[in-house]
Design a protein around this motif. Structure first.
Motif, PDB file in Angstrom:
ATOM      1  N   ASP A   1      -9.363  -5.304   1.064  1.00  0.00           N
ATOM      2  CA  ASP A   1      -9.092  -3.881   1.258  1.00  0.00           C
ATOM      3  C   ASP A   1      -7.694  -3.515   0.775  1.00  0.00           C
ATOM      4  OD1 ASP A   1     -11.583  -3.441   2.336  1.00  0.00           O
ATOM      5  OD2 ASP A   1     -10.907  -3.604   4.414  1.00  0.00           O
TER       6      ASP A   1
ATOM      7  N   ALA B   1      -6.944  -0.864  -2.101  1.00  0.00           N
ATOM      8  CA  ALA B   1      -6.069   0.283  -1.846  1.00  0.00           C
ATOM      9  C   ALA B   1      -4.943   0.340  -2.877  1.00  0.00           C
ATOM     10  CB  ALA B   1      -5.486   0.201  -0.437  1.00  0.00           C
TER      11      ALA B   1
ATOM     12  N   VAL C   1      -6.261   6.071   6.923  1.00  0.00           N
ATOM     13  CA  VAL C   1      -6.901   4.750   6.926  1.00  0.00           C
ATOM     14  C   VAL C   1      -7.513   4.463   8.296  1.00  0.00           C
ATOM     15  CG1 VAL C   1      -6.463   2.268   6.763  1.00  0.00           C
ATOM     16  CG2 VAL C   1      -5.474   3.819   5.079  1.00  0.00           C
ATOM     17  N   TRP C   2      -6.794   4.814   9.349  1.00  0.00           N
ATOM     18  CA  TRP C   2      -7.323   4.589  10.690  1.00  0.00           C
ATOM     19  C   TRP C   2      -8.604   5.390  10.915  1.00  0.00           C
ATOM     20  CZ3 TRP C   2      -7.932   7.751  15.055  1.00  0.00           C
ATOM     21  CH2 TRP C   2      -8.258   7.069  16.228  1.00  0.00           C
TER      22      TRP C   2
ATOM     23  N   ALA D   1     -10.673   6.450   8.621  1.00  0.00           N
ATOM     24  CA  ALA D   1     -11.723   5.935   7.740  1.00  0.00           C
ATOM     25  C   ALA D   1     -12.330   4.652   8.309  1.00  0.00           C
ATOM     26  CB  ALA D   1     -11.162   5.675   6.359  1.00  0.00           C
ATOM     27  N   ARG D   2     -11.536   3.866   9.021  1.00  0.00           N
ATOM     28  CA  ARG D   2     -12.020   2.599   9.560  1.00  0.00           C
ATOM     29  C   ARG D   2     -12.599   2.765  10.955  1.00  0.00           C
ATOM     30  NH1 ARG D   2     -12.548  -1.336   6.283  1.00  0.00           N
ATOM     31  NH2 ARG D   2     -11.237  -2.933   7.141  1.00  0.00           N
ATOM     32  N   PHE D   3     -12.431   3.924  11.577  1.00  0.00           N
ATOM     33  CA  PHE D   3     -12.859   4.172  12.954  1.00  0.00           C
ATOM     34  C   PHE D   3     -14.314   4.260  13.021  1.00  0.00           C
ATOM     35  CE2 PHE D   3     -13.409   7.160  16.592  1.00  0.00           C
ATOM     36  CZ  PHE D   3     -12.986   6.289  17.575  1.00  0.00           C
TER      37      PHE D   3
END
Length: 61
Positions: free
Chosen positions: A3, A7, A56-57, A59-61
């Motif tokens: 990842d 990125a 990012v948080w 999107a990953r949640f």
């Protein structure tokens, strides 16, 4: 780790598009950046960093 590499690749793509599509705009932005005080650039960098972490948080949640 994949990842992080992905990125970093996306950052390069986004910056490359700016330089390829509008090099004069990129140069103008660089000139304007030289006129901005260091403290203001640092504050803007921290705000953008926090926004990036938030995106990012989410999107990953």
């Amino acid at each position: 780790m994949n990842d992080v590499v992905a990125a970093f690749g996306l950052v390069l793509v986004i910056e490359g598009v700016l330089y390829a599509a509008a090099p004069m705009v990129a140069k103008a932005m660089m000139k304007q950046g030289l006129a901005v005080p260091d403290g203001q650039l640092r504050a803007m960098g921290l705000i953008v960093l926090a926004a990036g972490v938030g995106v990012v948080w989410l999107a990953r949640f």
